[in-house]
Design a protein around this motif. Structure first.
Motif, short mmCIF file in Angstrom:
data_model
loop_
_atom_site.label_atom_id
_atom_site.label_comp_id
_atom_site.label_asym_id
_atom_site.label_seq_id
_atom_site.Cartn_x
_atom_site.Cartn_y
_atom_site.Cartn_z
N ARG A 110 40.25 18.56 -24.90
CA ARG A 110 40.15 17.26 -25.58
C ARG A 110 40.86 17.39 -26.92
NH1 ARG A 110 35.76 19.82 -24.78
NH2 ARG A 110 34.64 20.86 -26.44
N SER A 112 41.56 17.76 -30.57
CA SER A 112 40.79 18.34 -31.67
C SER A 112 41.78 18.91 -32.69
CB SER A 112 39.86 19.44 -31.15
OG SER A 112 39.10 19.97 -32.21
N THR A 146 31.35 12.93 -27.24
CA THR A 146 31.37 13.69 -28.49
C THR A 146 32.43 13.04 -29.38
OG1 THR A 146 33.06 15.18 -27.62
CG2 THR A 146 30.75 15.85 -27.32
N VAL A 147 32.54 13.48 -30.62
CA VAL A 147 33.57 12.94 -31.51
C VAL A 147 34.95 13.17 -30.90
CG1 VAL A 147 34.64 13.16 -33.78
CG2 VAL A 147 32.15 13.19 -33.57
N GLU A 148 35.18 14.39 -30.40
CA GLU A 148 36.48 14.72 -29.82
C GLU A 148 36.73 13.95 -28.52
OE1 GLU A 148 34.21 17.03 -30.63
OE2 GLU A 148 35.11 18.26 -32.21
N GLU A 150 35.44 11.03 -27.66
CA GLU A 150 35.68 9.63 -27.99
C GLU A 150 37.11 9.45 -28.53
OE1 GLU A 150 34.03 6.87 -27.57
OE2 GLU A 150 32.10 7.63 -26.93
N ALA A 151 37.54 10.36 -29.39
CA ALA A 151 38.90 10.29 -29.93
C ALA A 151 39.92 10.42 -28.82
CB ALA A 151 39.11 11.39 -30.98
N HIS A 154 39.99 7.18 -26.80
CA HIS A 154 40.68 6.14 -27.58
C HIS A 154 42.19 6.36 -27.55
CE1 HIS A 154 41.38 3.12 -30.63
NE2 HIS A 154 42.11 4.01 -31.29
N GLN A 190 23.30 2.16 -27.97
CA GLN A 190 24.47 2.01 -27.10
C GLN A 190 24.08 1.35 -25.78
OE1 GLN A 190 27.39 2.97 -28.57
NE2 GLN A 190 28.30 1.78 -26.94
#
Length: 198
Positions: A110, A112, A146-148, A150-151, A154, A190
């Motif tokens: 992912r 990062s 996770t943040v990664e 989701e990034a 996106h 959510q």
């Protein structure tokens, strides 16, 4: 007392595994050498064979011994659906859930930036090539929440916006059998946001 160099090398080699620190690696090495020679030989042979024969599938990027994996060759799969997952373990979970019958693309990671993992490292060029094969009509983004993850979802979504494919994201919400009082507030929020009509 000085540890033999070959033993030091074995211990250090075992430390490359995720979650294995110096003490665990030492225990594993001693166990293999002292109690399980057959297991150690089988491990060494399996690892050597895997390194020599396992490659990435040309279509889905998953691990396989063939040019195109069995799943990608299957005529029972819906070639118009392409699910993008982070790792081979995620693909296996999707298959075990028996909820998806399309094809896959495994990113093998992912995005990062802090870890030096950008679009090249997760094979987005190969994903774009796959999307442009004329068969794919919908991309299902199934990266982790996770943040990664989701990034990554996106970024991939934006990358595919100009292509003539529908891009969807798996929903998140309450676990089956879960009770509201035991769910964290983020998950509950959510689930409310992503509610649907019944």
């Amino acid at each position: 007392m000085k540890t033999p160099t070959s033993l030091e090398d074995l211990i250090e080699s075992l430390r490359c595994l995720p979650g294995v620190g110096p003490r665990s690696a030492q225990r594993m090495a001693y166990h293999l050498l002292q109690r399980d020679h057959a297991g150690a030989e089988r491990l060494a042979k399996s690892l050597a064979y895997a390194l020599e024969h396992i490659r990435h599938c040309e279509k889905c990027n998953n691990f396989t011994e063939e040019i195109v994996c069995e799943l990608c060759r299957s005529e029972r799969r819906d070639a118009t659906l392409l699910c993008v997952v982070e790792m081979p373990a995620d693909l296996l979970m999707m298959e075990q859930a028996h909820c998806y019958k399309g094809m896959y693309f495994v990113l093998m990671g992912r995005l990062s930036p802090l870890d030096g993992i950008g679009p090249r490292e997760i094979h987005l060029d190969r994903l774009l090539k796959r999307v442009q094969d004329g068969l794919v009509r919908e991309i299902v983004l199934a990266t982790n929440f996770t943040v990664e993850g989701e990034a990554t979802a996106h970024y991939v979504g934006e990358l595919l916006r100009s292509k003539e494919v529908k891009v969807t994201r798996i929903a998140r919400g309450l676990p089956v059998g879960g009770e509201l009082e035991h769910v964290d507030s983020g998950t509950l929020a959510q689930a409310v946001i992503e509610r649907r009509e019944i």
